[in-house]
Design a protein around this motif. Structure first.
Motif, PDB file in Angstrom:
ATOM      1  N   ARG A   7     -49.720  19.082  50.468  1.00 21.76           N
ATOM      2  CA  ARG A   7     -51.112  20.359  51.183  1.00 21.76           C
ATOM      3  C   ARG A   7     -51.073  19.320  52.692  1.00 21.76           C
ATOM      4  N   ASP A   8     -51.605  18.450  52.634  1.00 19.65           N
ATOM      5  CA  ASP A   8     -51.653  17.465  53.762  1.00 19.65           C
ATOM      6  C   ASP A   8     -50.180  17.585  54.991  1.00 19.65           C
ATOM      7  N   ALA A   9     -49.514  16.934  54.198  1.00 20.44           N
ATOM      8  CA  ALA A   9     -48.445  16.958  55.012  1.00 20.44           C
ATOM      9  C   ALA A   9     -47.959  18.454  55.897  1.00 20.44           C
ATOM     10  N   ALA A  10     -48.201  19.093  54.771  1.00 19.94           N
ATOM     11  CA  ALA A  10     -47.889  20.887  55.707  1.00 19.94           C
ATOM     12  C   ALA A  10     -48.528  20.733  56.413  1.00 19.94           C
ATOM     13  N   LEU A  11     -50.126  20.958  56.188  1.00 14.58           N
ATOM     14  CA  LEU A  11     -50.813  21.181  57.549  1.00 14.58           C
ATOM     15  C   LEU A  11     -50.692  20.706  58.264  1.00 14.58           C
ATOM     16  N   TYR A  12     -50.762  19.100  58.390  1.00 19.81           N
ATOM     17  CA  TYR A  12     -50.039  18.252  59.816  1.00 19.81           C
ATOM     18  C   TYR A  12     -49.470  18.140  60.375  1.00 19.81           C
ATOM     19  N   VAL A  13     -47.792  19.094  60.050  1.00 22.89           N
ATOM     20  CA  VAL A  13     -46.491  19.839  60.720  1.00 22.89           C
ATOM     21  C   VAL A  13     -46.645  20.629  60.922  1.00 22.89           C
ATOM     22  N   GLY A  14     -47.316  21.904  60.427  1.00 25.10           N
ATOM     23  CA  GLY A  14     -47.281  23.374  60.663  1.00 25.10           C
ATOM     24  C   GLY A  14     -46.571  24.117  59.913  1.00 25.10           C
ATOM     25  N   VAL A  15     -46.082  23.650  58.313  1.00 21.14           N
ATOM     26  CA  VAL A  15     -45.370  24.131  57.803  1.00 21.14           C
ATOM     27  C   VAL A  15     -46.061  24.457  56.515  1.00 21.14           C
ATOM     28  N   SER A  16     -45.518  25.528  55.281  1.00 18.26           N
ATOM     29  CA  SER A  16     -45.823  25.744  53.985  1.00 18.26           C
ATOM     30  C   SER A  16     -45.636  24.360  53.108  1.00 18.26           C
ATOM     31  N   ASP A  17     -47.023  24.254  52.362  1.00 17.41           N
ATOM     32  CA  ASP A  17     -46.091  23.451  51.198  1.00 17.41           C
ATOM     33  C   ASP A  17     -45.507  23.362  50.804  1.00 17.41           C
ATOM     34  N   ASP A  18     -44.486  25.323  50.344  1.00 11.55           N
ATOM     35  CA  ASP A  18     -43.211  24.971  49.968  1.00 11.55           C
ATOM     36  C   ASP A  18     -41.968  24.541  51.084  1.00 11.55           C
ATOM     37  N   THR A  19     -42.278  24.309  52.087  1.00  7.97           N
ATOM     38  CA  THR A  19     -41.114  23.681  52.726  1.00  7.97           C
ATOM     39  C   THR A  19     -41.103  21.908  52.444  1.00  7.97           C
ATOM     40  N   VAL A  20     -42.949  21.569  52.323  1.00  6.28           N
ATOM     41  CA  VAL A  20     -42.451  20.222  52.637  1.00  6.28           C
ATOM     42  C   VAL A  20     -41.859  19.844  50.712  1.00  6.28           C
ATOM     43  N   ARG A  21     -42.098  20.426  49.715  1.00 12.28           N
ATOM     44  CA  ARG A  21     -41.829  20.816  48.762  1.00 12.28           C
ATOM     45  C   ARG A  21     -40.078  20.810  48.600  1.00 12.28           C
ATOM     46  N   ARG A  22     -39.520  21.488  49.453  1.00 17.40           N
ATOM     47  CA  ARG A  22     -38.420  21.728  49.347  1.00 17.40           C
ATOM     48  C   ARG A  22     -37.351  20.431  50.271  1.00 17.40           C
ATOM     49  N   TRP A  23     -38.171  19.801  51.400  1.00 15.39           N
ATOM     50  CA  TRP A  23     -37.319  18.813  51.840  1.00 15.39           C
ATOM     51  C   TRP A  23     -37.138  17.896  51.039  1.00 15.39           C
ATOM     52  N   VAL A  24     -38.589  17.587  49.932  1.00 12.44           N
ATOM     53  CA  VAL A  24     -38.341  16.510  48.769  1.00 12.44           C
ATOM     54  C   VAL A  24     -37.163  16.650  48.127  1.00 12.44           C
ATOM     55  N   ASP A  25     -37.378  17.861  47.658  1.00 12.33           N
ATOM     56  CA  ASP A  25     -36.025  18.568  46.126  1.00 12.33           C
ATOM     57  C   ASP A  25     -34.310  18.182  47.279  1.00 12.33           C
ATOM     58  N   ASN A  26     -34.662  18.237  48.510  1.00  8.58           N
ATOM     59  CA  ASN A  26     -33.510  18.414  49.443  1.00  8.58           C
ATOM     60  C   ASN A  26     -33.580  16.118  49.318  1.00  8.58           C
TER      61      ASN A  26
END
Length: 134
Positions: A7-26
């Motif tokens: 959630r903090d990573a998403a906030l810092y880079v201006g994307v959603s939590d789901d986007t960061v999770r997709r980055w991890v999944d991919n």
């Protein structure tokens, strides 16, 4: 390396939590669990991914310059008296405010909604960290 919760990573880079999770999944980012069992990503990996994929708006001025910090945006506010003006730009997620002469505002043809480039050449840049990280 610093570990940052999703959630903090998403906030810092201006994307959603789901986007960061997709980055991890991919497998664009590696993840692990912190002491409380929350998923975290490596701060340096996150910074490199964001830097690699950053897309700046093209500078429409066609001017060469030595300053590396230029931000293309739209004029969102102008406060002007007979001598001085405050011009506010929205440059992506960043608000940039410039103080200049009223004459400069008129000569540049600045008006609400016009495209402008904020060029920053500073001798001092202050870097801060969140409390508890020092």
């Amino acid at each position: 390396m610093p570990q940052i919760r999703i959630r903090d990573a998403a906030l810092y880079v201006g994307v959603s939590d789901d986007t960061v999770r997709r980055w991890v999944d991919n497998e664009l980012l590696s993840s692990s669990k912190d002491d409380s069992g929350k998923t975290v990503v490596d701060g340096f990996e996150l910074a490199q991914l964001v830097k690699k994929n950053a897309v700046a708006m093209a500078d429409p001025s066609g001017v060469g310059r030595s300053a590396r910090n230029s931000f293309v945006g739209l004029v969102t506010a102008i406060t002007m008296d007979t001598v001085m003006a405050q011009v506010e730009l929205q440059c992506g997620p960043h608000r940039v405010v410039s103080l200049m002469s009223s004459e400069a505002v008129r000569e540049l043809g600045l008006e609400l909604g016009s495209v402008a480039v904020a060029v920053v050449k500073a001798t001092t840049v202050i870097v801060e960290t969140p409390m508890g990280k020092m």
